[in-house]
Design an enzyme around this catalytic site. Structure first.
Site, PDB file in Angstrom:
ATOM      1  CG  LEU A  34     -79.691  47.908  -3.328  1.00  0.00           C
ATOM      2  CD1 LEU A  34     -78.735  47.172  -2.406  1.00  0.00           C
ATOM      3  CD2 LEU A  34     -79.853  47.163  -4.641  1.00  0.00           C
ATOM      4  N   GLY A 198     -66.539  42.417  -3.875  1.00  0.00           N
ATOM      5  CA  GLY A 198     -65.906  43.678  -3.540  1.00  0.00           C
ATOM      6  C   GLY A 198     -65.314  43.700  -2.149  1.00  0.00           C
ATOM      7  CD  GLU A 233     -77.350  37.624   6.914  1.00  0.00           C
ATOM      8  OE1 GLU A 233     -77.041  38.620   6.256  1.00  0.00           O
ATOM      9  OE2 GLU A 233     -78.257  36.845   6.580  1.00  0.00           O
ATOM     10  CG  HIS A 257     -73.667  36.970  -1.150  1.00  0.00           C
ATOM     11  ND1 HIS A 257     -73.551  37.732  -2.286  1.00  0.00           N
ATOM     12  CD2 HIS A 257     -74.670  37.527  -0.428  1.00  0.00           C
ATOM     13  CE1 HIS A 257     -74.449  38.706  -2.257  1.00  0.00           C
ATOM     14  NE2 HIS A 257     -75.131  38.600  -1.142  1.00  0.00           N
TER      15      HIS A 257
END
Length: 506
Positions: A34, A198, A233, A257
């Site tokens: 990450l 974001g 994905e 999400h």
């Protein structure tokens, strides 16, 4: 100076004012994926754009022992050092110290290290602000956050704790997580980060809905037939199977999400644009959502397709795993606005392409004047290319009276070709430096969201529900089209449309 330049300068001034010209950003878990793939590239971009106060230091902390040269290699692993400017100067403010996550002495050592770095770089006492970014596995959130507060926290300064998802695995584990975190840190100091908040299109959702007169009157069950929120994905879980096997598709992206996309589409208008008012409406919405039923769920797991391996072929995945790599869940909202409107949320690994979108499908017109007129759709492309477009019906230009599907199109890369849109992590780190909570997840919201998902997750695990197989690189389980059709969905994908071109034969 453009309006965007003015906004950027205003934000930079807010950062400088909040941090008084100095900050130490401590990345806990600095040797992990990450940090390498997301955190350090975001910090570098902010450094390039001069968002940091003058006296900024970045301190990496992890269990791995390494020298500065090795650490700097990891910092720049996802940065194009040949093309990007300022890399050498950025590395001058990047420092590293190793230590354990559960030892008091290690965090005392970290505090001494931070103090020493600040002293060498002329940081004044009133500039010793500290931001702690937890890029570590969930099982060490609590011991790390407690020791950061006890040993590295700076009294009388600005302190912030950034915590990445997952925030628990169900209602009970989330309540324990919240008790532990908020029992140590003040709520105003904690930033629970869901990086989707974001993303540009999610930040635009309130403007889209509440700054346009024509949307609100039709934003309800009278005009909207269904809402589809999708994340696909194309890659599998190779290398992450051990983590993913513990969480699965619903916990990995749907409960967090994609639920944020749902919240912003379905919530009522807040009384104002403050973080508190928005959080209140999100929580009110989630409290009106019925717990998800198994009958409103379709689970899948990808299988081998040619040279693309199956999920269960990953060495880190438990033999015979029933973990779903694909999931579709249907949410029903028990309020007047959304009565009987299904919100169909889909997510899957190892699928046919990459996209994240919200597709709002309107009802058919009664008494169709033109035979088989396609439904109108409002499509919000969140990734990979930001766009908002409204599919509508129009007469075919020229002599023909036939109906033609066209669109009102706001594609960002075409409309705003000179505007650099910040990536999600960049925007959120700036928000933390400003002390702004608007784009972070709240406690009440998380409690309400887990209420919706926990009964389903427990039932799946208790009854050992077997996911449907689907080949790697496909649209998902064979039953998918039949499943969503139950909820009134008409598959009007872009591939099904004959898009108008500039050289139409009139």
């Amino acid at each position: 100076m453009t309006g965007n330049d003015t906004a950027i300068n205003k934000i930079k001034e807010q950062v400088r004012k909040n941090l008084n010209g100095g900050v130490s950003i401590v990345i806990i878990g600095a040797s992990g994926d990450l940090a390498k793939k997301k955190t350090f590239p975001a910090l570098f971009k902010l450094y390039q754009q001069k968002f940091f106060p003058e006296k900024t230091q970045i301190i990496g902390y992890a269990r791995t022992e390494m020298d500065d040269e090795e650490y700097h290699k990891r910092v720049t692993m996802s940065i194009d050092t040949e093309k990007e400017e300022g890399v050498k100067d950025f590395l001058k403010i990047c420092h590293y110290v190793s230590g354990q996550y559960d030892e008091d002495d290690s965090f005392k050592k970290l505090n001494d290290f931070v103090n020493d770095v600040e002293k060498k770089n002329g940081v004044k006492d009133d500039q010793k602000n500290r931001i702690f970014y937890l890029a570590v596995p969930a099982q060490v959130y609590v011991p790390v956050s407690e020791r950061c507060k006890k040993f590295v926290y700076q009294d009388g300064a600005y302190n912030a704790l950034i915590v990445e998802k997952p925030f628990g695995k169900d209602s009970d584990t989330y309540k324990q997580f919240a008790k532990d975190i908020y029992g140590t840190w003040d709520r105003n100091e904690v930033y629970l980060i869901d990086h989707y908040l974001g993303k540009e299109l999610l930040k635009n959702m309130m403007n889209l809905r509440f700054a346009n007169t024509f949307f609100e009157p039709m934003w309800n069950s009278k005009y909207i037939d269904n809402v589809q929120i999708t994340l696909k994905e194309p890659f599998g879980c190779e290398g992450r199977g051990g983590y993913f096997d513990e969480y699965g598709a619903i916990r990995d992206v749907i409960q967090n999400h994609l639920l944020q996309v749902f919240n912003l589409i379905a919530m009522d208008r807040p009384k104002d644009a403050s973080p508190e008012a928005v959080a209140e409406e999100k929580t009110k919405l989630l409290n009106a959502v019925k717990p998800i039923k198994l009958e409103d769920t379709l689970l899948g797991q990808y299988t081998r397709n040619g040279d693309k391996p199956a999920y269960q072929e990953d060495d880190t995945v438990e033999d015979g795993s029933l973990t779903s790599t694909f999931a579709t869940v249907v949410l029903w909202i028990d309020n007047e606005r959304w009565s009987n409107v299904p919100f169909i949320i889909k997510s899957g690994k190892a699928m046919d392409n990459y996209k994240c979108e919200a597709r709002i499908q309107f009802k058919k017109l009664p008494g169709d004047l033109f035979k088989d007129t396609p439904r109108n759709e409002l499509v919000i492309n969140i990734e990979p290319d930001e766009a908002v477009y409204l599919k509508l019906n129009s007469k075919h230009p020229g002599y023909s009276d036939d109906n033609l599907v066209t669109d009102l199109d706001l594609t960002y890369k075409e409309r705003y070709d000179n505007l650099k849109i910040p990536k999600a992590y960049e925007a959120l780190i700036v928000d933390v430096m400003r002390g702004r909570h608007a784009n972070f997840v709240g406690d009440d919201e998380l409690q309400a969201s887990w209420r919706v998902f926990t009964p389903l997750l427990h039932q799946i695990e208790k009854e050992k529900i077997k996911p449907e197989p689907y080949p790697h690189g496909t649209r998902g389980p064979e039953k998918l089209d039949e499943f969503v059709k139950k909820y009134g969905v008409e598959r009007l994908s872009d591939e099904d449309y004959e898009w108008p071109s500039k050289d139409l034969d009139g």
